[in-house]
Motif scaffolding. Structure first.
Motif, PDB file in Angstrom:
ATOM      1  N   TYR A  80     -18.651  44.514  41.694  1.00  0.00           N
ATOM      2  CA  TYR A  80     -17.733  44.725  42.810  1.00  0.00           C
ATOM      3  C   TYR A  80     -18.239  44.057  44.083  1.00  0.00           C
ATOM      4  O   TYR A  80     -17.865  44.453  45.186  1.00  0.00           O
TER       5      TYR A  80
ATOM      6  N   ARG B 160     -13.131  40.374  47.758  1.00  0.00           N
ATOM      7  CA  ARG B 160     -11.765  40.760  47.391  1.00  0.00           C
ATOM      8  C   ARG B 160     -11.657  42.256  47.064  1.00  0.00           C
ATOM      9  O   ARG B 160     -10.544  42.814  47.031  1.00  0.00           O
ATOM     10  N   CYS B 161     -12.798  42.900  46.802  1.00  0.00           N
ATOM     11  CA  CYS B 161     -12.792  44.330  46.483  1.00  0.00           C
ATOM     12  C   CYS B 161     -12.627  45.205  47.720  1.00  0.00           C
ATOM     13  O   CYS B 161     -12.449  46.420  47.589  1.00  0.00           O
TER      14      CYS B 161
ATOM     15  N   HIS C  55     -10.642  46.721  50.410  1.00  0.00           N
ATOM     16  CA  HIS C  55      -9.296  47.046  50.884  1.00  0.00           C
ATOM     17  C   HIS C  55      -9.451  47.900  52.127  1.00  0.00           C
ATOM     18  O   HIS C  55      -9.973  49.019  52.077  1.00  0.00           O
ATOM     19  N   GLY C  56      -9.018  47.368  53.275  1.00  0.00           N
ATOM     20  CA  GLY C  56      -9.304  47.980  54.562  1.00  0.00           C
ATOM     21  C   GLY C  56      -8.920  49.447  54.685  1.00  0.00           C
ATOM     22  O   GLY C  56      -9.760  50.290  55.034  1.00  0.00           O
TER      23      GLY C  56
ATOM     24  N   ALA D  84      -8.292  51.747  52.432  1.00  0.00           N
ATOM     25  CA  ALA D  84      -9.062  52.583  51.511  1.00  0.00           C
ATOM     26  C   ALA D  84     -10.506  52.713  51.980  1.00  0.00           C
ATOM     27  O   ALA D  84     -11.120  53.786  51.869  1.00  0.00           O
TER      28      ALA D  84
ATOM     29  N   LEU E 172      -7.536  52.548  42.996  1.00  0.00           N
ATOM     30  CA  LEU E 172      -7.663  51.786  44.234  1.00  0.00           C
ATOM     31  C   LEU E 172      -8.997  52.057  44.913  1.00  0.00           C
ATOM     32  O   LEU E 172      -9.672  51.121  45.371  1.00  0.00           O
ATOM     33  N   THR E 173      -9.413  53.324  44.967  1.00  0.00           N
ATOM     34  CA  THR E 173     -10.575  53.657  45.787  1.00  0.00           C
ATOM     35  C   THR E 173     -11.915  53.336  45.129  1.00  0.00           C
ATOM     36  O   THR E 173     -12.878  53.001  45.838  1.00  0.00           O
TER      37      THR E 173
ATOM     38  N   VAL F  43     -13.328  49.844  45.825  1.00  0.00           N
ATOM     39  CA  VAL F  43     -13.712  49.753  47.234  1.00  0.00           C
ATOM     40  C   VAL F  43     -14.991  50.551  47.477  1.00  0.00           C
ATOM     41  O   VAL F  43     -15.894  50.107  48.203  1.00  0.00           O
TER      42      VAL F  43
ATOM     43  N   HIS G 148     -17.877  48.588  46.236  1.00  0.00           N
ATOM     44  CA  HIS G 148     -18.134  47.463  47.135  1.00  0.00           C
ATOM     45  C   HIS G 148     -18.889  47.933  48.383  1.00  0.00           C
ATOM     46  O   HIS G 148     -19.828  47.259  48.836  1.00  0.00           O
TER      47      HIS G 148
END
Length: 250
Positions: free
Chosen positions: A176, A180-181, A183-184, A186, A212-213, A216, A219
């Motif tokens: 991860y 790209r992983c 997501h602001g 989240a 989704l989470t 992130v 990451h």
């Protein structure tokens, strides 16, 4: 093993050969190379697979640099992964140069595995070899490299097999590592969820849908914005306690 009596890193006969993006292959005295950015040069050797070969070379995409970095064995790949995870590392070059010296009888050469630039501007030359695979000729080459690096103002490390639990955790997080992983929205919810330390999966669920989470969350752990205790003690799992880096509430 003692360094051969004929080796003196201070003498001009100690040279580096490397691939210059402008001039191609170059060979220069060590004293002319101490400010070189060898984290940016092309490798002096190619990374190729061969049928029946004992090594497993390849290319690793480093999040630190946004470029591919070569490796010649799985152990080198593992150490490369750990360097990519290290926030103090800002540059990594593989097989950056040949080091040439004379041992009193003949010319010798050695290509270190990595040249690493640290955030404070210092440089470290790295050789990777498991302890049980260091032969006398290897030990001699590593010792000469150590002396030469000291003369150049660089650090030197010979790294062996890493801690298995640490490597397992970093391998997982490395999946991860790509931006790209991130997501602001989240990420913001996860930072809020882990402002108070709590179990990994509970925090992920509190921040939204797991699909989704979780990427992130991993990451942010890779970036070390979120951290967990015992990175070398136990493998990351649903009950691992995670919190914001720098302490609770930050």
């Amino acid at each position: 093993m003692a360094v051969p009596a004929g080796v003196d890193p201070a003498e001009p006969c100690v040279e580096l050969s490397y691939v210059d993006a402008v001039h191609g292959r170059r060979r220069r005295p060590l004293r002319d190379c101490v400010t070189g950015r060898f984290e940016d040069v092309a490798p002096v050797r190619t990374f190729r697979w061969s049928r029946g070969g004992r090594h497993f070379p390849g290319w690793y995409w480093a999040a630190t640099t946004g470029r591919h970095v070569g490796f010649e064995s799985w152990l080198e790949r593992d150490r490369l992964l750990l360097m990519d995870f290290d926030p103090n590392v800002v540059g990594i070059g593989s097989q950056p140069f040949w080091l040439h010296w004379h041992d009193g009888e003949r010319e010798r050469r050695h290509a270190p595995d990595y040249f690493v630039r640290r955030a404070d501007g210092s440089a470290v030359v790295v050789d990777v070899r498991a302890d049980e695979r260091v032969e006398p000729k290897d030990a001699e080459a590593f010792e000469v490299t150590h002396l030469v690096c000291a003369q150049a103002g660089w650090g030197f490390e010979r790294l062996g097999t890493p801690d298995a639990v640490l490597l397992g955790n970093v391998r997982w997080l490395s999946r991860y590592r790509h931006p790209r992983c991130l997501h602001g929205p989240a990420a913001a919810r996860l930072r809020e969820a882990f402002a108070t330390p709590g179990p990994l999966m509970a925090g992920a669920d509190a921040a939204g849908e797991r699909l989704l989470t979780l990427p992130v969350l991993f990451h942010l752990l890779w970036l070390r914005e979120l951290v967990f205790e015992g990175v070398t003690a136990e493998l990351l799992g649903p009950r691992t306690i995670v919190h914001l880096a720098g302490g609770v509430g930050r």
